[in-house]
Structures are given as structure tokens and as C-alpha cells.
Design a protein around this motif. Structure first.
Motif, PDB file in Angstrom:
ATOM      1  N   TYR A 165       0.832  -1.210   0.000  1.00 51.80           N
ATOM      2  CA  TYR A 165       0.000   0.000   0.000  1.00 51.80           C
ATOM      3  C   TYR A 165       0.867   1.261   0.000  1.00 51.80           C
ATOM      4  O   TYR A 165       0.642   2.190  -0.794  1.00 51.80           O
ATOM      5  CB  TYR A 165      -0.922  -0.018   1.212  1.00 51.80           C
ATOM      6  CG  TYR A 165      -1.681   1.265   1.422  1.00 51.80           C
ATOM      7  CD1 TYR A 165      -2.846   1.526   0.714  1.00 51.80           C
ATOM      8  CD2 TYR A 165      -1.240   2.222   2.337  1.00 51.80           C
ATOM      9  CE1 TYR A 165      -3.551   2.717   0.906  1.00 51.80           C
ATOM     10  CE2 TYR A 165      -1.943   3.399   2.535  1.00 51.80           C
ATOM     11  CZ  TYR A 165      -3.093   3.638   1.821  1.00 51.80           C
ATOM     12  OH  TYR A 165      -3.775   4.811   2.005  1.00 51.80           O
ATOM     13  N   LEU A 166       1.861   1.300   0.880  1.00 53.17           N
ATOM     14  CA  LEU A 166       2.736   2.479   0.943  1.00 53.17           C
ATOM     15  C   LEU A 166       3.497   2.659  -0.360  1.00 53.17           C
ATOM     16  O   LEU A 166       3.669   3.790  -0.848  1.00 53.17           O
ATOM     17  CB  LEU A 166       3.713   2.347   2.114  1.00 53.17           C
ATOM     18  CG  LEU A 166       3.092   2.422   3.512  1.00 53.17           C
ATOM     19  CD1 LEU A 166       4.149   2.119   4.576  1.00 53.17           C
ATOM     20  CD2 LEU A 166       2.463   3.782   3.771  1.00 53.17           C
ATOM     21  N   SER A 167       3.950   1.558  -0.944  1.00 51.08           N
ATOM     22  CA  SER A 167       4.658   1.632  -2.230  1.00 51.08           C
ATOM     23  C   SER A 167       3.751   2.204  -3.315  1.00 51.08           C
ATOM     24  O   SER A 167       4.166   3.060  -4.109  1.00 51.08           O
ATOM     25  CB  SER A 167       5.160   0.247  -2.643  1.00 51.08           C
ATOM     26  OG  SER A 167       6.132  -0.238  -1.743  1.00 51.08           O
ATOM     27  N   ALA A 176       5.732  -4.497  -7.160  1.00 52.50           N
ATOM     28  CA  ALA A 176       4.642  -5.445  -7.385  1.00 52.50           C
ATOM     29  C   ALA A 176       3.271  -4.782  -7.457  1.00 52.50           C
ATOM     30  O   ALA A 176       2.460  -5.081  -8.342  1.00 52.50           O
ATOM     31  CB  ALA A 176       4.649  -6.510  -6.294  1.00 52.50           C
ATOM     32  N   GLY A 177       2.959  -3.911  -6.512  1.00 50.58           N
ATOM     33  CA  GLY A 177       1.623  -3.334  -6.455  1.00 50.58           C
ATOM     34  C   GLY A 177       0.654  -4.231  -5.704  1.00 50.58           C
ATOM     35  O   GLY A 177       0.847  -5.449  -5.610  1.00 50.58           O
ATOM     36  N   MET A 178      -0.399  -3.634  -5.191  1.00 50.85           N
ATOM     37  CA  MET A 178      -1.378  -4.360  -4.392  1.00 50.85           C
ATOM     38  C   MET A 178      -2.040  -5.485  -5.162  1.00 50.85           C
ATOM     39  O   MET A 178      -2.450  -6.500  -4.590  1.00 50.85           O
ATOM     40  CB  MET A 178      -2.436  -3.378  -3.879  1.00 50.85           C
ATOM     41  CG  MET A 178      -3.432  -3.974  -2.895  1.00 50.85           C
ATOM     42  SD  MET A 178      -2.684  -4.511  -1.333  1.00 50.85           S
ATOM     43  CE  MET A 178      -2.312  -2.905  -0.614  1.00 50.85           C
ATOM     44  N   GLU A 179      -2.133  -5.354  -6.486  1.00 52.05           N
ATOM     45  CA  GLU A 179      -2.805  -6.380  -7.275  1.00 52.05           C
ATOM     46  C   GLU A 179      -2.051  -7.710  -7.261  1.00 52.05           C
ATOM     47  O   GLU A 179      -2.618  -8.761  -7.579  1.00 52.05           O
ATOM     48  CB  GLU A 179      -3.025  -5.906  -8.720  1.00 52.05           C
ATOM     49  CG  GLU A 179      -1.756  -5.744  -9.551  1.00 52.05           C
ATOM     50  CD  GLU A 179      -1.110  -4.372  -9.399  1.00 52.05           C
ATOM     51  OE1 GLU A 179      -0.186  -4.073 -10.169  1.00 52.05           O
ATOM     52  OE2 GLU A 179      -1.538  -3.617  -8.515  1.00 52.05           O
ATOM     53  N   ARG A 180      -0.796  -7.703  -6.872  1.00 56.57           N
ATOM     54  CA  ARG A 180      -0.011  -8.945  -6.816  1.00 56.57           C
ATOM     55  C   ARG A 180       0.235  -9.385  -5.367  1.00 56.57           C
ATOM     56  O   ARG A 180       1.182 -10.109  -5.084  1.00 56.57           O
ATOM     57  CB  ARG A 180       1.319  -8.752  -7.543  1.00 56.57           C
ATOM     58  CG  ARG A 180       1.160  -8.518  -9.047  1.00 56.57           C
ATOM     59  CD  ARG A 180       2.501  -8.486  -9.750  1.00 56.57           C
ATOM     60  NE  ARG A 180       3.214  -9.741  -9.595  1.00 56.57           N
ATOM     61  CZ  ARG A 180       4.499  -9.919  -9.951  1.00 56.57           C
ATOM     62  NH1 ARG A 180       5.182  -8.892 -10.448  1.00 56.57           N
ATOM     63  NH2 ARG A 180       5.083 -11.080  -9.786  1.00 56.57           N
ATOM     64  N   ASP A 205      17.606  -9.358   0.765  1.00 55.29           N
ATOM     65  CA  ASP A 205      16.830  -8.256   1.335  1.00 55.29           C
ATOM     66  C   ASP A 205      16.587  -7.160   0.306  1.00 55.29           C
ATOM     67  O   ASP A 205      15.493  -6.574   0.249  1.00 55.29           O
ATOM     68  CB  ASP A 205      17.556  -7.675   2.549  1.00 55.29           C
ATOM     69  CG  ASP A 205      17.611  -8.645   3.721  1.00 55.29           C
ATOM     70  OD1 ASP A 205      16.714  -9.506   3.817  1.00 55.29           O
ATOM     71  OD2 ASP A 205      18.546  -8.538   4.531  1.00 55.29           O
ATOM     72  N   LEU A 206      17.581  -6.882  -0.517  1.00 50.00           N
ATOM     73  CA  LEU A 206      17.419  -5.899  -1.583  1.00 50.00           C
ATOM     74  C   LEU A 206      16.401  -6.383  -2.611  1.00 50.00           C
ATOM     75  O   LEU A 206      15.567  -5.608  -3.085  1.00 50.00           O
ATOM     76  CB  LEU A 206      18.768  -5.632  -2.267  1.00 50.00           C
ATOM     77  CG  LEU A 206      19.818  -4.897  -1.424  1.00 50.00           C
ATOM     78  CD1 LEU A 206      21.177  -4.958  -2.110  1.00 50.00           C
ATOM     79  CD2 LEU A 206      19.416  -3.444  -1.189  1.00 50.00           C
ATOM     80  N   LEU A 207      16.450  -7.671  -2.950  1.00 50.36           N
ATOM     81  CA  LEU A 207      15.499  -8.227  -3.912  1.00 50.36           C
ATOM     82  C   LEU A 207      14.076  -8.154  -3.370  1.00 50.36           C
ATOM     83  O   LEU A 207      13.147  -7.766  -4.091  1.00 50.36           O
ATOM     84  CB  LEU A 207      15.865  -9.685  -4.224  1.00 50.36           C
ATOM     85  CG  LEU A 207      14.865 -10.447  -5.101  1.00 50.36           C
ATOM     86  CD1 LEU A 207      14.729  -9.786  -6.462  1.00 50.36           C
ATOM     87  CD2 LEU A 207      15.279 -11.918  -5.245  1.00 50.36           C
ATOM     88  N   ARG A 208      13.908  -8.512  -2.089  1.00 48.30           N
ATOM     89  CA  ARG A 208      12.569  -8.465  -1.506  1.00 48.30           C
ATOM     90  C   ARG A 208      12.023  -7.036  -1.522  1.00 48.30           C
ATOM     91  O   ARG A 208      10.854  -6.812  -1.878  1.00 48.30           O
ATOM     92  CB  ARG A 208      12.609  -8.991  -0.073  1.00 48.30           C
ATOM     93  CG  ARG A 208      11.228  -9.086   0.578  1.00 48.30           C
ATOM     94  CD  ARG A 208      11.309  -9.517   2.027  1.00 48.30           C
ATOM     95  NE  ARG A 208      11.994  -8.539   2.864  1.00 48.30           N
ATOM     96  CZ  ARG A 208      13.205  -8.712   3.382  1.00 48.30           C
ATOM     97  NH1 ARG A 208      13.874  -9.833   3.173  1.00 48.30           N
ATOM     98  NH2 ARG A 208      13.763  -7.756   4.117  1.00 48.30           N
ATOM     99  N   PHE A 209      12.856  -6.065  -1.175  1.00 48.72           N
ATOM    100  CA  PHE A 209      12.394  -4.678  -1.151  1.00 48.72           C
ATOM    101  C   PHE A 209      12.037  -4.216  -2.561  1.00 48.72           C
ATOM    102  O   PHE A 209      11.020  -3.524  -2.756  1.00 48.72           O
ATOM    103  CB  PHE A 209      13.464  -3.770  -0.555  1.00 48.72           C
ATOM    104  CG  PHE A 209      12.980  -2.367  -0.306  1.00 48.72           C
ATOM    105  CD1 PHE A 209      12.229  -2.075   0.822  1.00 48.72           C
ATOM    106  CD2 PHE A 209      13.250  -1.352  -1.204  1.00 48.72           C
ATOM    107  CE1 PHE A 209      11.758  -0.784   1.052  1.00 48.72           C
ATOM    108  CE2 PHE A 209      12.796  -0.063  -0.985  1.00 48.72           C
ATOM    109  CZ  PHE A 209      12.049   0.221   0.149  1.00 48.72           C
ATOM    110  N   ARG A 210      12.820  -4.607  -3.540  1.00 46.28           N
ATOM    111  CA  ARG A 210      12.524  -4.228  -4.929  1.00 46.28           C
ATOM    112  C   ARG A 210      11.176  -4.786  -5.372  1.00 46.28           C
ATOM    113  O   ARG A 210      10.370  -4.091  -6.007  1.00 46.28           O
ATOM    114  CB  ARG A 210      13.624  -4.724  -5.856  1.00 46.28           C
ATOM    115  CG  ARG A 210      13.440  -4.281  -7.316  1.00 46.28           C
ATOM    116  CD  ARG A 210      14.591  -4.745  -8.195  1.00 46.28           C
ATOM    117  NE  ARG A 210      14.531  -4.088  -9.484  1.00 46.28           N
ATOM    118  CZ  ARG A 210      13.789  -4.514 -10.512  1.00 46.28           C
ATOM    119  NH1 ARG A 210      13.042  -5.611 -10.367  1.00 46.28           N
ATOM    120  NH2 ARG A 210      13.784  -3.858 -11.659  1.00 46.28           N
TER     121      ARG A 210
END
Length: 251
Positions: free
Chosen positions: A138-140, A201-205, A191-196
Motif C-alpha cells: 500500500y505504501l509503495s 509489485a503493487g497491491m494487485e499482486r 533483502d534488496l530483492l525483496r524490497f525491490r
């Protein structure tokens, strides 16, 4: 002119002797405010239908150019009962509502994308989805909508694709050389991959992310820091969410 609109109640407060003042994100008019007359009286019908963090249908007298209206009646569309019965999910919803309130302005035209995002986030929490993952996505999405999303494609200084750190001050990822130059601690690749993924991704994913790249509390902390730095919003309700998160973690 009598009108009807669906709306999420973002916040409310007592007003005068027995009225309620509430701010909503409406489906048709963006963010607007309502006075609900007599809502604090014991026999008020509307009192049952104006719970914060719920979706309601409002009947009111619309006047063009105004941002404060008088609600004639309210009807609950979604109370999100499961979300309300879980303290962590309710705390998460409080952060979500506060961010929406802070980043949207009254008297704007429709906020259709914001409304859909808010509905998706609340619905996901009500279905029991992971609070950190919902809040991170959501924040993203909100940062993206308001042009302040972290740069997670390359080093924000030199454009190198070989990234090793994350800096709120510099707007996103840094390469090893520039992380060292600015005293930013290096991070693990996973950790960098997860944050990316959380940013992209967006909420739809949500379901895919929750299954394979579930957010950690530290990811949410970083995104909250981005909101504060790049929108000027100090999210007061985040402290409560943090406290509840720590209590859940320590059980």
C-alpha cells in the motif's frame, strides 16, 4: 441537490453538543467532510453506520464548490469485522487511513485510483492477509501515485545495476562504492530483492508476494521513512502499529 456516494471513513471527531464531524474518501467526490447531526444521541440510527475504517453509503445535500456537507443518512457497506477483531490488523488499517488522509486534498476531482487502493488494502486485511505485506504494498503504491516511489532499478548516484545498499536520503538503491562513500550500511542481496519486489509489485499482486516474498517489519519502516521524507507526512499511528507488531513478535 440530494446525492448518494460510497465512502471510506478516514477519521471522525465529536462536534458541538451531539454531532459528529468526519472526513471520508468518497468514490465520486474525492476527500470531503461531513457533519452527521445528532449522531451521538442514544437513539441515533446513523451512529451505527459511521464507524471509522468502514465503507458506507451516504445520502447528503450536494453543493458544488463545498467540502463540508451535512449527511442526511448513512448505511454500512463493509464493516470489515475480521479486521476489527484483530488488534494488529486494526492498527495497520489506522496507518493506511492516516496516509490516505494526509496525501489527498479536499476539493480535488475524483480519486478513483486511491479509492480502489484503499478498498483493496482493507479487504485484504479483512481476509487475514499479512499486515506487513499489505502495508508495504500500500505504501509503495501511494508513493508511486504521488511521484515519490523509491528508485530500485539502479544506483541513484551513478546508475550502476550492481546495487548493495538502500538509502532513504538518496531516494533508493546505492552501489557498493557510493554506499561506502556516504556511510550507508550494505545489505544482503535477498533483502534488496525483496524490497525491490515490494516496491514494484503493487497491491494487485499481493497473493504472489505474500506467498514468496512476504514483507518484514523493517521493509515497512523504510517505506514509512520514505513517506515522511518525500511527502512531509509524519505518520503518528505508525507508533501504535509498531508497538502491536513487537507484542505479536514476542509471543
Amino acid at each position: 441537490m440530494t446525492d448518494v456516494t460510497d465512502a471510506f471513513i478516514l477519521k471522525q471527531s465529536d462536534y458541538r453538543e451531539s454531532d459528529v464531524l468526519m472526513t471520508v474518501l468518497s468514490k465520486d467526490y474525492g476527500k470531503i467532510s461531513f457533519i452527521v447531526p445528532g449522531a451521538r444521541k442514544p437513539k441515533s440510527h446513523n451512529a451505527l453506520h459511521i464507524q471509522p475504517l468502514s465503507e458506507v453509503q451516504l445520502i447528503f445535500e450536494y453543493r458544488e464548490g463545498k467540502t463540508l456537507f451535512r449527511a442526511r443518512s448513512a448505511h454500512t457497506l463493509s464493516l470489515f469485522r475480521h479486521m476489527r477483531n484483530d488488534l494488529l490488523l486494526t492498527a495497520c488499517a489506522g496507518v493506511i487511513a492516516e496516509v490516505m488522509d494526509a496525501l489527498t486534498y479536499e476539493n480535488e476531482e475524483k480519486n478513483e485510483e486511491e479509492y480502489a487502493l484503499l478498498k483493496a488494502a482493507f479487504s485484504a486485511l479483512d481476509e487475514g492477509c499479512d499486515a506487513n505485506t499489505v502495508l508495504a504494498l500500500y505504501l509503495s503504491d501511494m508513493l508511486r501515485l504521488f511521484g515519490s516511489a523509491p528508485d530500485v532499478d539502479e544506483c541513484t548516484i551513478c546508475g550502476s545495476k550492481a546495487v548493495s545498499a538502500l538509502s532513504t536520503e538518496h531516494g533508493g538503491f546505492l552501489c557498493k562504492r557510493h554506499a561506502g562513500a556516504y556511510g550507508v550500511p550494505l545489505m544482503d542481496k535477498e533483502d534488496l530483492l525483496r524490497f525491490r519486489i515490494l516496491v514494484k509489485a503493487g497491491m494487485e499482486r499481493l497473493r504472489d508476494v505474500e506467498a514468496h516474498h512476504k514483507a518484514q517489519f523493517c521493509d515497512v519502516q523504510v517505506l514509512v521513512a520514505f513517506v515522511k521524507r518525500y511527502t512531509g507526512t509524519n505518520i503518528r499511528s505508525f507508533a501504535f502499529f509498531q508497538s502491536v507488531s513487537h507484542l505479536n513478535r514476542d509471543r
